[in-house]
Design an enzyme around this catalytic site. Structure first.
Site, PDB file in Angstrom:
ATOM      1  CG  ASP A   8      -3.792   5.444   0.835  1.00  0.00           C
ATOM      2  OD1 ASP A   8      -2.787   4.739   0.543  1.00  0.00           O
ATOM      3  OD2 ASP A   8      -4.856   5.372   0.183  1.00  0.00           O
TER       4      ASP A   8
HETATM    5  C1  BGC Z   1      -3.585   2.891  -2.058  1.00  0.00           C
HETATM    6  C2  BGC Z   1      -3.623   1.970  -0.865  1.00  0.00           C
HETATM    7  C3  BGC Z   1      -2.415   1.077  -0.883  1.00  0.00           C
HETATM    8  C4  BGC Z   1      -1.169   1.955  -0.870  1.00  0.00           C
HETATM    9  C5  BGC Z   1       0.132   1.188  -0.830  1.00  0.00           C
HETATM   10  C6  BGC Z   1      -2.266   3.630  -2.184  1.00  0.00           C
HETATM   11  O1  BGC Z   1      -2.173   4.296  -3.400  1.00  0.00           O
HETATM   12  O2  BGC Z   1      -4.634   3.824  -1.964  1.00  0.00           O
HETATM   13  O3  BGC Z   1      -4.799   1.214  -0.865  1.00  0.00           O
HETATM   14  O4  BGC Z   1      -2.433   0.208   0.201  1.00  0.00           O
HETATM   15  O5  BGC Z   1      -1.172   2.760  -2.042  1.00  0.00           O
HETATM   16  O6  BGC Z   1       0.399   0.574  -2.048  1.00  0.00           O
END
Ligand code: BGC
Length: 808
Positions: free
Chosen positions: A235
């Site tokens: 993530d």
């Molecule tokens: C989120 C993800 C997301 C990623 C990219 C993170 O903060 O938890 O779900 O895909 O950011 O934007």
């Protein structure tokens, strides 16, 4: 070079240096990897996800703060799940896949399928269900749809990620069986059923190890046991130690940690702590993802039919609306009914959640504009309340006056934007008091109230008596308003059913007071008793049960029959006859629940084992088959570490909801001859399901080890919000400033996502999210400083900062 075969890149890998390999495995920009033109390797582009594209052409961020290119905003996952219709999810996925290819995106970051452990989780609107079978099937269908357009889906967040508070520094402490049966089984279904090309590991730790570094989760379970062959991406900012991640089975580190991280990985390979084979395996996964999606992106015509996708979004949203109450068959409304349109949401709809999933919609429909085309006679519109929750007595009075002039008052209420956001958990399950006052006043003026509810999560409904009809729209996406009108006027017969339980009050949820955990460990003391698994076992009343939803027609269930037995003796299918006994055509979501014997192996009273959505004309009957899920009769045995079958009488229930069982039958199964996992253990709350309070000793017996200490530790995972708990005056000052900003931001009613993100961020993320400006050495120096080595810490920081500058 094309194709999905992960073992066909050997020549290319042989031509790459260790540095090139390592640098391929982390981001170069917020959403892109490095391209190697000399090797013919293009860059890979990720983009959110999950209910529409969020491709940012300009400044990028992962919190949905900067604008993105227009894309179709489909109903969010919490809405989609209420359709219980994987075919619909697949169609939505295919449309999103097409938009991804058109915008040059290789990997769409979704679907999200974390289990809704608690109704307050700020991201529940992005997730499907409290049940892993429903969540897993919907997610698998979405993945198939996305990938049918040649790009990759990326189911997320793997795994056991159920709160936003401290989301990057939270350790989910959960017993093995609960993890397998509840938190992993949705992912298992997705992997086995739809072969995603990419998968996102979660921010949190699971039982003491970062999910992204867990050899158990990524190596043993995901790759070995489930046979996953795709890439794993962290993530955003979720990487702690990339070398450990690569060794465990994680491919990409995102977003852009800078060269420091690459150097660390190179050093780990050179020292042998990351094996050459592991590195090559990850590079192979990366290349497979890049090349297998590159062709679709290049071949795309570069545009999509925005009108057609809008129409699809409307069709989907209508199938997802859940009719929760319809006293005196007030709905559907006859054409020509004089309606008063009340509530700010009728003008500016609440149709999606906030954070990284926020889509810049191609267009947004509103009830106020579309009602003119619906055939209803709209006598006027009144906003009725202030969205910020503030007092608006004059607005209420005007709305009540308007309601008097109409046959029916359509009152649009729900959760406001700031009540549901990534990065924040809700603090209660209520809608704003000013909306409740409005409803009461309107009902007093005209009791024929139809309430339209927009919310991505359950709310308490003490006001239910003031609404004769309640239509739950959830978060219906950009075309949700038209869908609502289609259902209100009977053009579409409602068939949605709740994918999660609506408790009477928040306090009824097990472990309510301990959620969200504000210390490092998030203890899953309730074990398997989440959602209906708890409420049905402990026999606690609910406002609306899991699987519940009304229709404009009625259905009769009859003639249940068991299909032939499979190798384990369990029936391969349960069939029954479903009849539409009403006046209009409609669809019914029939559900199959299995009640295990529970002689030696405790567990929920009933568990969803299958479901099917059937459309029938008035008077039509059909025999419907429901094949039970692969794990329907099994439990995870913590002594054999495998799926086992308990011998005894199993009851199979077919119903219209988890609390509306229409048909039942029994089957006797022999069971596997294995040790009873809980023999001699005192686990009373788990045997009865009354897990409201579970003491340390009982939880430890379930876990099989001590509960970790809740004391903050001064290490790379200390959050910035905890700086004041260290032993450095600099930390105390920084901590005080940040805590002040955080509290101020929450108190403002419009929390600043950047501030909440930083407050909950661990120190290590400074090195992972600053594009190389901060190195891990600098982070370690800060840790020294916080441990009380003020002077040495400061000096080391300066030296590391200099080194970082020289190296970059
Ligand atoms: C989120 C993800 C997301 C990623 C990219 C993170 O903060 O938890 O779900 O895909 O950011 O934007």
């Amino acid at each position: 070079m094309e194709g999905d075969l992960v073992d066909s890149y050997d020549d290319l890998i042989a031509r790459m240096t260790i540095e090139q390999k390592c640098a391929l495995l982390s981001g170069a920009g917020e959403f892109t990897t490095r391209a190697y033109p000399e090797l013919g390797i293009p860059e890979l582009r990720f983009s959110d996800g999950p209910n529409g594209l969020r491709k940012q052409a300009g400044a990028s961020d992962h919190l949905g703060l900067n604008p993105s290119e227009p894309a179709t905003c489909f109903p969010t996952a919490c809405t989609m799940a209420n359709s219980w219709d994987p075919v619909l999810a697949q169609r939505e996925g295919a449309a999103m896949g097409e938009e991804a290819a058109a915008q040059g995106v290789n990997v769409l970051l979704g679907p999200g399928l974390n289990i809704k452990r608690n109704p307050l989780c700020g991201r529940n609107f992005e997730y499907y269900s409290e049940d892993p079978l429903l969540a897993g099937r919907m997610a698998a269908a979405c993945v198939r749809g996305i990938q049918s357009r040649g790009v990759a889906a990326c189911p997320k967040h793997f795994a056991v990620n159920s709160q936003e508070t401290r989301r990057m520094a939270s350790d989910s402490v959960v017993d093995e069986r609960t993890m397998r049966e509840l938190y992993l089984s949705g992912f298992e279904r997705v992997v086995r059923e739809s072969a995603p090309k990419c998968l996102m590991s979660s921010y949190n730790l699971v039982n003491g190890t970062y999910a992204n570094e867990s050899r158990h989760l990524l190596g043993e379970i995901l790759r070995r046991e489930w046979g996953y062959r795709g890439a794993v991406v962290t993530d955003w900012g979720g990487s702690n130690d990339h070398a450990a991640g690569v060794a465990a089975g994680s491919t990409f580190e995102m977003p852009n940690p800078g060269k420091d991280s690459v150097r660390e990985l190179v050093a780990a390979v050179r020292s042998g702590s990351v094996g050459g084979e592991a590195l090559d395996a990850r590079v192979r996964e990366a290349l497979a993802l890049i090349f297998s999606t590159d062709a679709a992106v290049r071949a795309s015509r570069g545009w999509f039919d925005a009108e057609a996708h809008h129409a699809l979004a409307r069709e989907i949203a209508a199938q997802c609306a859940v009719l929760l109450k319809n006293e005196g068959a007030l709905l559907p409304l006859a054409l020509g009914t004089r309606v008063a349109l009340i509530g700010d949401f009728a003008d500016a709809p609440r149709y999606q959640g906030a954070g990284s999933s926020a889509v810049n919609a191609t267009q947004v429909d509103s009830l106020r504009v579309l009602i003119g085309e619906s055939g209803l006679d709209c006598v006027g519109y009144e906003p009725g309340y202030r969205r910020d929750g503030g007092d608006g007595a004059a607005l209420v009075d005007k709305a009540a006056v308007l309601a008097k002039r109409a046959d029916v008052a359509l009152v649009c209420l729900g959760l406001t934007e700031i009540q549901e956001s990534e990065g924040l958990d809700r603090t209660d399950m209520r809608i704003n008091e000013n909306q409740v006052s409005l409803l009461r006043a309107v009902a007093a003026a005209n009791p024929r109230v139809v309430m339209l509810l927009s919310a991505g999560a359950p709310v308490e409904v003490p006001w239910l008596g003031d609404a004769r009809a309640l239509l739950h729209l959830a978060l219906g996406g950009q075309a949700g308003a038209g869908a609502a009108l289609d259902v209100l006027t009977g053009k579409v017969c409602p068939s949605g059913k709740l994918a999660e339980t609506w408790p009477v009050r928040y306090e009824d949820v097990p472990g309510a007071a301990a959620y969200p955990s504000t210390s490092r460990a998030a203890e899953y003391r309730e074990g398997p008793y989440v959602g209906y698994r708890y409420f049905n076992t402990a026999d606690v009343p609910v406002a609306f049960p899991f699987g519940y939803g009304l229709s404009y027609t009625t259905f009769a269930y009859s003639d249940v029959a068991l299909g032939p037995a499979g190798s384990d003796g369990a029936p391969s299918e349960i069939s029954f006859v479903l009849t539409n006994t009403g006046e209009v055509a409609g669809a019914e979501v029939a559900q199959l629940y299995v009640e295990a014997p529970r002689r030696d192996v405790f567990g929920p009273a009933r568990v969803l084992a299958g479901f099917v959505k059937v459309e029938l004309r008035p008077g039509e009957s059909r025999r419907v088959a429901l094949p039970p899920d692969a794990h329907a009769f099994q439990y995870w045995n913590v002594r054999t570490h495998g799926w086992e079958l308990e011998g005894g009488t199993y009851r199979l229930h077919v119903g219209a909801s988890s609390r509306d069982i229409r048909l039942s039958c029994e089957v006797e199964l022999a069971g596997t001859d294995v040790p009873v996992p809980y023999e001699g253990l005192e686990l009373a709350p788990y045997e009865t399901g009354d897990v409201r309070t579970v003491d340390d000793a009982t939880f430890e017996r379930l876990l099989g080890r001590p509960v970790p200490s809740a004391r903050p530790r001064i290490d790379r995972s200390m959050t910035l919000g905890e700086l004041g708990r260290g032993r450095s005056p600099l930390g105390w000052i920084a901590g005080a400033v940040l805590t002040h900003l955080y509290r101020k931001s929450l108190a403002s009613g419009e929390p600043d996502l950047n501030v909440t993100f930083v407050y909950n961020m661990p120190l290590r993320a400074l090195a992972k999210m600053t594009g190389g400006a901060v190195s891990m050495g600098m982070v370690d120096a800060i840790v020294m400083e916080l441990r009380g080595f003020w002077v040495i810490g400061l000096l080391r920081f300066l030296v590391e900062a200099l080194l970082n500058k020289l190296r970059s």
